[in-house]
Design a protein around this motif. Sequence first.
Motif, PDB file in Angstrom:
ATOM      1  N   UNK A  61       0.800  -1.073   0.098  1.00  0.00           N
ATOM      2  CA  UNK A  61       0.023   0.001  -0.030  1.00  0.00           C
ATOM      3  C   UNK A  61       0.957   1.299   0.013  1.00  0.00           C
ATOM      4  N   UNK A  62       1.894   1.238   0.718  1.00  0.00           N
ATOM      5  CA  UNK A  62       2.951   2.515   0.871  1.00  0.00           C
ATOM      6  C   UNK A  62       3.534   2.539  -0.404  1.00  0.00           C
ATOM      7  N   UNK A  63       4.033   1.474  -1.239  1.00  0.00           N
ATOM      8  CA  UNK A  63       4.620   1.653  -2.576  1.00  0.00           C
ATOM      9  C   UNK A  63       3.447   2.420  -3.413  1.00  0.00           C
ATOM     10  N   UNK A  64       2.189   2.187  -3.243  1.00  0.00           N
ATOM     11  CA  UNK A  64       1.314   2.808  -4.201  1.00  0.00           C
ATOM     12  C   UNK A  64       0.961   4.264  -3.538  1.00  0.00           C
ATOM     13  N   UNK A  65       1.770   4.722  -2.553  1.00  0.00           N
ATOM     14  CA  UNK A  65       1.522   6.184  -2.131  1.00  0.00           C
ATOM     15  C   UNK A  65       0.708   6.397  -0.857  1.00  0.00           C
ATOM     16  N   UNK A  66       0.275   5.464  -0.261  1.00  0.00           N
ATOM     17  CA  UNK A  66      -0.404   5.627   0.978  1.00  0.00           C
ATOM     18  C   UNK A  66       0.481   6.053   2.257  1.00  0.00           C
ATOM     19  N   UNK A  67      -0.039   6.843   3.027  1.00  0.00           N
ATOM     20  CA  UNK A  67       0.618   7.139   4.299  1.00  0.00           C
ATOM     21  C   UNK A  67       0.708   5.830   5.130  1.00  0.00           C
ATOM     22  N   UNK A  68       2.042   5.696   6.118  1.00  0.00           N
ATOM     23  CA  UNK A  68       1.994   4.666   6.843  1.00  0.00           C
ATOM     24  C   UNK A  68       0.794   4.059   7.607  1.00  0.00           C
ATOM     25  N   UNK A  69       0.087   5.239   8.458  1.00  0.00           N
ATOM     26  CA  UNK A  69      -1.106   4.813   9.292  1.00  0.00           C
ATOM     27  C   UNK A  69      -2.289   4.423   8.317  1.00  0.00           C
ATOM     28  N   UNK A  70      -2.407   5.092   7.045  1.00  0.00           N
ATOM     29  CA  UNK A  70      -3.419   4.489   6.437  1.00  0.00           C
ATOM     30  C   UNK A  70      -3.289   3.256   5.680  1.00  0.00           C
ATOM     31  N   UNK A  71      -1.804   3.174   5.170  1.00  0.00           N
ATOM     32  CA  UNK A  71      -1.746   1.630   4.784  1.00  0.00           C
ATOM     33  C   UNK A  71      -1.979   0.667   5.713  1.00  0.00           C
ATOM     34  N   UNK A  72      -1.504   0.957   7.092  1.00  0.00           N
ATOM     35  CA  UNK A  72      -1.642  -0.303   8.088  1.00  0.00           C
ATOM     36  C   UNK A  72      -3.428  -0.432   8.374  1.00  0.00           C
ATOM     37  N   UNK A  73      -4.000   0.622   8.399  1.00  0.00           N
ATOM     38  CA  UNK A  73      -5.457   0.388   8.520  1.00  0.00           C
ATOM     39  C   UNK A  73      -6.127  -0.165   7.374  1.00  0.00           C
ATOM     40  N   UNK A  74      -5.686   0.100   6.068  1.00  0.00           N
ATOM     41  CA  UNK A  74      -6.211  -0.456   4.900  1.00  0.00           C
ATOM     42  C   UNK A  74      -5.983  -2.117   4.938  1.00  0.00           C
ATOM     43  N   UNK A  75      -4.765  -2.359   5.175  1.00  0.00           N
ATOM     44  CA  UNK A  75      -4.112  -3.755   5.452  1.00  0.00           C
ATOM     45  C   UNK A  75      -5.117  -4.447   6.333  1.00  0.00           C
ATOM     46  N   UNK A  76      -5.561  -3.806   7.421  1.00  0.00           N
ATOM     47  CA  UNK A  76      -6.311  -4.385   8.307  1.00  0.00           C
ATOM     48  C   UNK A  76      -7.689  -4.813   7.925  1.00  0.00           C
ATOM     49  N   UNK A  77      -8.250  -3.555   7.211  1.00  0.00           N
ATOM     50  CA  UNK A  77      -9.698  -3.531   6.741  1.00  0.00           C
ATOM     51  C   UNK A  77      -9.714  -4.863   5.663  1.00  0.00           C
ATOM     52  N   UNK A  78      -8.795  -5.200   4.605  1.00  0.00           N
ATOM     53  CA  UNK A  78      -8.891  -6.041   3.741  1.00  0.00           C
ATOM     54  C   UNK A  78      -8.670  -7.415   4.109  1.00  0.00           C
ATOM     55  N   UNK A  79      -7.841  -7.783   5.371  1.00  0.00           N
ATOM     56  CA  UNK A  79      -7.776  -9.044   5.702  1.00  0.00           C
ATOM     57  C   UNK A  79      -9.155  -9.444   6.443  1.00  0.00           C
ATOM     58  N   UNK A  80      -9.592  -8.296   7.006  1.00  0.00           N
ATOM     59  CA  UNK A  80     -10.849  -8.875   7.699  1.00  0.00           C
ATOM     60  C   UNK A  80     -11.805  -8.970   6.598  1.00  0.00           C
ATOM     61  N   UNK A  81     -12.015  -8.236   5.622  1.00  0.00           N
ATOM     62  CA  UNK A  81     -12.953  -8.527   4.598  1.00  0.00           C
ATOM     63  C   UNK A  81     -12.868  -9.578   3.962  1.00  0.00           C
ATOM     64  N   UNK A  82     -11.643 -10.065   3.637  1.00  0.00           N
ATOM     65  CA  UNK A  82     -11.527 -11.434   2.825  1.00  0.00           C
ATOM     66  C   UNK A  82     -11.432 -12.533   3.696  1.00  0.00           C
ATOM     67  N   UNK A  83     -11.459 -12.549   4.946  1.00  0.00           N
ATOM     68  CA  UNK A  83     -11.453 -13.673   5.805  1.00  0.00           C
ATOM     69  C   UNK A  83     -10.051 -14.116   6.397  1.00  0.00           C
TER      70      UNK A  83
END
Length: 306
Positions: free
Chosen positions: A100-122
């Motif tokens: 996510x950071x390679x695609x330009x996200x800030x550190x906090x935003x990237x970590x939150x997004x990783x948590x969101x999608x691992x949750x969503x995808x089980x």
Amino acid sequence: MAEPGLEIDGISKKYGAVVALQQMTFDVRPGELFGFVGSNGAGKTTTMRIALGVLSADAGEVRYAGERITHETRRHIGYMPEERGLYPKMKVGEQLTYLARLHGMAAGEAKASAGKWTERLGVAARRDDEVEKLSLGNQQRVQLAAALVHEPRILVLDEPFSGLDPVAVDVMSGVLREKAAEGVPVVFSSHQLDLVERLCDRIGIVRNGRMEACGSVPELRSVAGGAIRLLVDAPAAPPDWATALPGVRVLGREGDVTELELGEGGDDQAVLRVALDTGPVREFTRKQPSLTDLFRSVVSGHQEAA
């Protein structure tokens, strides 16, 4: 006129004497699920890699929102390769945050997004596990999370349903529908034609590097024609009673049931009249071709022409 989304315009590609793509042209509209189907080696993966900039085209161009795709645009594409492209010894959560950071996200935003999608995808419970320790199905879920973690504006997925169990297929289907509902153009390839037929707004059938047919399933059916299933109560009727009818091909016969395909010039009412002369008709139904039937028709039709 529809708002432009992802446009593949006249893409051609050769590897020496081997022609991989021939004037490949189609578009994926905002909010649309587009199924990209074809036999192995038809050119699907090559097209996707050119759209991503992994390969260069010999001719043609790729556009998004009417503008030629640039390096900056590609940062907003979510790509899922057929071959898993994750770091096997890196932990799931760390890896998704890094991507996510390679695609330009800030550190906090990237970590939150990783948590969101691992949750969503089980796969939230496997967030601290190395990728190589996951089952193949869970690796596929993480691969999709990697395509989604930077909240892309375009999704390009190569065989995303490969190796998934039915529950995971439902989860992934739901995610793709959600992204389309947000206005994201989604294109994916798959050999699971029943799933493509059920999920997609439009479908492109590719053969030998060329787009041979493109449209919604009803549009493709209207071009392909259809079949008629007849149950004629006439045991003594000759087995070839329908073969002389113009524009009609006998697909098969089992007992008193005859299945016919109507081609150009075929008249279902003429078929019915001849069937009634043969004996009492107990069933007369139009059979809509499935995507598998349409695919076979496109491929076999070009083989016959060749």
